[in-house]
Design a protein around this motif. Structure first.
Motif, PDB file in Angstrom:
ATOM      1  N   UNK A 233      48.041  30.035  27.980  1.00 16.95           N
ATOM      2  CA  UNK A 233      47.039  30.838  27.276  1.00 16.95           C
ATOM      3  C   UNK A 233      45.669  30.246  27.586  1.00 16.95           C
ATOM      4  N   UNK A 234      44.701  31.108  27.926  1.00  9.79           N
ATOM      5  CA  UNK A 234      43.334  30.629  28.113  1.00  9.79           C
ATOM      6  C   UNK A 234      42.754  30.219  26.764  1.00  9.79           C
ATOM      7  N   UNK A 235      41.885  29.234  26.778  1.00  5.61           N
ATOM      8  CA  UNK A 235      41.313  28.691  25.548  1.00  5.61           C
ATOM      9  C   UNK A 235      40.587  29.736  24.712  1.00  5.61           C
ATOM     10  N   UNK A 236      40.017  30.772  25.370  1.00  9.85           N
ATOM     11  CA  UNK A 236      39.300  31.808  24.621  1.00  9.85           C
ATOM     12  C   UNK A 236      40.196  32.988  24.238  1.00  9.85           C
ATOM     13  N   UNK A 237      41.495  32.891  24.511  1.00 11.73           N
ATOM     14  CA  UNK A 237      42.511  33.890  24.155  1.00 11.73           C
ATOM     15  C   UNK A 237      42.309  35.254  24.813  1.00 11.73           C
ATOM     16  N   UNK A 238      41.560  35.312  25.900  1.00  5.39           N
ATOM     17  CA  UNK A 238      41.355  36.574  26.610  1.00  5.39           C
ATOM     18  C   UNK A 238      42.406  36.718  27.705  1.00  5.39           C
ATOM     19  N   UNK A 239      42.831  37.952  27.929  1.00  6.86           N
ATOM     20  CA  UNK A 239      43.846  38.232  28.950  1.00  6.86           C
ATOM     21  C   UNK A 239      43.252  38.782  30.238  1.00  6.86           C
ATOM     22  N   UNK A 240      42.053  39.345  30.155  1.00 12.10           N
ATOM     23  CA  UNK A 240      41.412  39.956  31.325  1.00 12.10           C
ATOM     24  C   UNK A 240      39.946  39.547  31.388  1.00 12.10           C
ATOM     25  N   UNK A 241      39.407  39.527  32.599  1.00 13.07           N
ATOM     26  CA  UNK A 241      37.978  39.294  32.782  1.00 13.07           C
ATOM     27  C   UNK A 241      37.214  40.610  32.841  1.00 13.07           C
ATOM     28  N   UNK A 242      37.906  41.702  32.844  1.00 11.56           N
ATOM     29  CA  UNK A 242      37.331  43.036  32.884  1.00 11.56           C
ATOM     30  C   UNK A 242      38.476  44.029  32.914  1.00 11.56           C
ATOM     31  N   UNK A 243      38.184  45.322  32.893  1.00  8.49           N
ATOM     32  CA  UNK A 243      39.246  46.311  32.946  1.00  8.49           C
ATOM     33  C   UNK A 243      40.130  46.115  34.185  1.00  8.49           C
ATOM     34  N   UNK A 244      41.396  45.901  33.939  1.00 11.34           N
ATOM     35  CA  UNK A 244      42.404  45.734  35.002  1.00 11.34           C
ATOM     36  C   UNK A 244      42.128  44.532  35.913  1.00 11.34           C
TER      37      UNK A 244
ATOM     38  N   UNK B  41      44.164  34.330  35.856  1.00  8.86           N
ATOM     39  CA  UNK B  41      45.256  33.603  36.505  1.00  8.86           C
ATOM     40  C   UNK B  41      46.417  33.265  35.570  1.00  8.86           C
ATOM     41  N   UNK B  42      46.135  33.012  34.285  1.00  6.35           N
ATOM     42  CA  UNK B  42      47.232  32.682  33.373  1.00  6.35           C
ATOM     43  C   UNK B  42      48.208  33.845  33.218  1.00  6.35           C
ATOM     44  N   UNK B  43      47.709  35.072  33.245  1.00  3.37           N
ATOM     45  CA  UNK B  43      48.585  36.239  33.144  1.00  3.37           C
ATOM     46  C   UNK B  43      49.492  36.327  34.377  1.00  3.37           C
ATOM     47  N   UNK B  44      48.914  36.115  35.517  1.00  2.66           N
ATOM     48  CA  UNK B  44      49.686  36.161  36.765  1.00  2.66           C
ATOM     49  C   UNK B  44      50.754  35.067  36.758  1.00  2.66           C
ATOM     50  N   UNK B  45      50.402  33.862  36.334  1.00  2.00           N
ATOM     51  CA  UNK B  45      51.361  32.753  36.284  1.00  2.00           C
ATOM     52  C   UNK B  45      52.469  32.999  35.280  1.00  2.00           C
ATOM     53  N   UNK B  46      52.145  33.597  34.134  1.00  2.00           N
ATOM     54  CA  UNK B  46      53.164  33.873  33.127  1.00  2.00           C
ATOM     55  C   UNK B  46      54.176  34.907  33.586  1.00  2.00           C
ATOM     56  N   UNK B  47      53.748  35.803  34.453  1.00  2.00           N
ATOM     57  CA  UNK B  47      54.676  36.831  34.943  1.00  2.00           C
ATOM     58  C   UNK B  47      55.696  36.208  35.857  1.00  2.00           C
TER      59      UNK B  47
END
Length: 51
Positions: free
Chosen positions: A30-41, A45-51
């Motif tokens: 999980x990123x420290x700021x709890x965000x999943x995206x840097x913009x729409x779609x 990197x944490x999302x990609x690694x978790x997949x």
């Protein structure tokens, strides 16, 4: 970036229909700021690694 270990404890209160299929103790990044995206779609990197 933080690593936590998944626990389904209390899943009945998460507003989901079924218990999540993730195995107990699975590491999740999980990123420290709890965000999943840097913009729409634009997943972080944490999302990609978790997949």
């Amino acid at each position: 970036m933080e690593q936590v270990l998944y626990s389904s404890r209390g899943w009945e209160n998460w507003d989901v229909e079924h218990k999540p299929a993730l195995p107990e103790g699975m590491p999740i990044l999980i990123d420290s700021d709890l965000r999943f995206e840097d913009g729409p779609a634009v997943p972080r990197p944490t999302i990609v690694l978790n997949r």
